[in-house]
Scaffold this active site. Structure first.
Site, mmCIF file in Angstrom:
data_model
loop_
_atom_site.group_PDB
_atom_site.id
_atom_site.type_symbol
_atom_site.label_atom_id
_atom_site.label_comp_id
_atom_site.label_asym_id
_atom_site.label_seq_id
_atom_site.Cartn_x
_atom_site.Cartn_y
_atom_site.Cartn_z
ATOM 1 N N ASP A 108 29.155 -68.518 74.647
ATOM 2 C CA ASP A 108 30.674 -68.551 74.407
ATOM 3 C C ASP A 108 31.411 -68.636 75.583
ATOM 4 O O ASP A 108 30.811 -68.182 76.708
ATOM 5 C CB ASP A 108 31.094 -67.320 73.476
ATOM 6 C CG ASP A 108 30.614 -66.063 73.969
ATOM 7 O OD1 ASP A 108 30.088 -65.767 75.048
ATOM 8 O OD2 ASP A 108 30.557 -65.356 72.862
ATOM 9 N N ASN A 130 32.703 -54.865 65.345
ATOM 10 C CA ASN A 130 32.537 -55.426 63.814
ATOM 11 C C ASN A 130 31.169 -56.390 63.604
ATOM 12 O O ASN A 130 31.565 -57.001 62.524
ATOM 13 C CB ASN A 130 34.066 -56.302 63.886
ATOM 14 C CG ASN A 130 33.948 -57.372 64.797
ATOM 15 O OD1 ASN A 130 32.925 -57.845 65.352
ATOM 16 N ND2 ASN A 130 34.871 -58.195 64.719
ATOM 17 N N HIS A 151 30.129 -58.970 64.980
ATOM 18 C CA HIS A 151 30.080 -60.340 65.582
ATOM 19 C C HIS A 151 28.900 -60.509 66.617
ATOM 20 O O HIS A 151 28.512 -59.430 67.228
ATOM 21 C CB HIS A 151 31.384 -60.518 66.109
ATOM 22 C CG HIS A 151 31.829 -60.182 67.420
ATOM 23 N ND1 HIS A 151 32.920 -59.957 67.700
ATOM 24 C CD2 HIS A 151 31.070 -60.380 68.624
ATOM 25 C CE1 HIS A 151 33.009 -59.272 68.978
ATOM 26 N NE2 HIS A 151 31.917 -59.545 69.482
ATOM 27 N N GLU A 210 33.139 -64.122 64.601
ATOM 28 C CA GLU A 210 33.769 -63.193 63.777
ATOM 29 C C GLU A 210 33.403 -62.958 62.492
ATOM 30 O O GLU A 210 33.164 -64.200 61.842
ATOM 31 C CB GLU A 210 35.312 -63.098 64.011
ATOM 32 C CG GLU A 210 35.734 -63.190 65.391
ATOM 33 C CD GLU A 210 35.630 -61.947 66.162
ATOM 34 O OE1 GLU A 210 34.914 -61.005 65.829
ATOM 35 O OE2 GLU A 210 36.600 -61.598 67.168
#
Ligand code: GLP
Length: 249
Positions: free
Chosen positions: A67, A136, A138, A143
């Protein structure tokens, strides 16, 4: 999912580096999927050590990063390209022509995503994908609650992710709110995956990834269906796992 339990960050990093170095020695032309964040810094340090002391040769390796932030130039010190140069690419003999990071400042982001996905395909896919995990759940910048079948795409970052990443920026307003991320489908097509996780703040995400429901709400949970995923965790990150203590190194 195989789990390797280690004591601390250092031991986790050594195990991960041993795995990656083993693959490179066995298959020097491997294509690696690389991650950023604090989790893999120690792993990269160990790989650099192996390059310096034990002739680990990166010259035939290809790499695709997971990313990149949108809206900051690759020369910005917080870009993921700069991170990779600092922690790995500038320190080993990797061929810079075979190093790929999405271009987050491309004029046409959709086109850039398609170009990146095509490049991964042209190189025959990823042999080994290295992943950290967000609090979370990810992976990359995929996400929660985004589709599992996504290819490389533009992401709107969650508040918690922006908050987590703000520690690297002087002002919170400077933290990018968008990124380009390789999608879950492409990650799942990697032949092997390793996930590295360290610290108590990752324990709940790790628990859900290993033994929770497989749901888009916890993107990493889909790795339960991947045929060759190895989780390398330290004591704190594994503290909520029932399997804990079964395979200790
Ligand atoms: C960012 C990166 C992820 C990384 C995650 C966790 O969101 N895009 O690839 O896994 O942060 O980062 P850290 O390893 O610093 O906890």
């Amino acid at each position: 999912m195989k789990i390797i339990f280690t004591k601390d960050y250092d031991q986790m990093s050594k195990m991960a580096a041993r795995y990656i170095a083993g693959l490179i020695r066995l298959h020097p032309e491997s294509t690696l999927g690389l991650a950023t964040g604090s989790s893999p810094i120690g792993t990269y340090k160990e790989l650099v050590k192996q390059y310096e002391d034990e002739n680990l040769d990166f010259s035939r390796v290809t790499s695709f990063n997971l990313d990149e932030y949108v809206g900051i130039d690759e020369n910005h010190p917080q870009s993921y390209k700069a991170f990779m140069n600092q922690h790995l690419f500038n320190l080993v003999n990797i061929d810079k022509d075979k190093v790929f990071v999405p271009n987050g400042s491309a004029e046409d982001l959709e086109k850039e995503c398609a170009r990146y996905e095509k490049a991964i395909e042209d190189f025959g896919g990823i042999d080994l994908q290295i992943l950290g995990i967000g609090r979370n759940g990810h992976i990359g910048f995929n996400e929660p609650n985004f589709k599992f079948e996504a290819r490389t795409h533009v992401v709107n970052l969650e508040e918690q992710t922006i908050e987590d990443n703000s520690r690297f920026f002087e002002n919170r307003e400077d933290v990018p709110t968008q990124a380009i991320s390789v999608g879950m489908k492409t990650i799942l097509q990697a032949r092997r995956v390793i996930v590295i996780a360290s610290g108590i703040e990752k324990a709940e995400a790790v628990r859900q990834m290993v033994s929770g429901e497989i749901i888009p709400g916890l993107p990493a949970s889909i790795l339960q269906l991947h045929p060759d995923t190895t989780l390398i965790v330290d004591e704190a990150a594994s503290s909520l796992l029932e399997e804990r203590g079964k395979i200790h190194v």
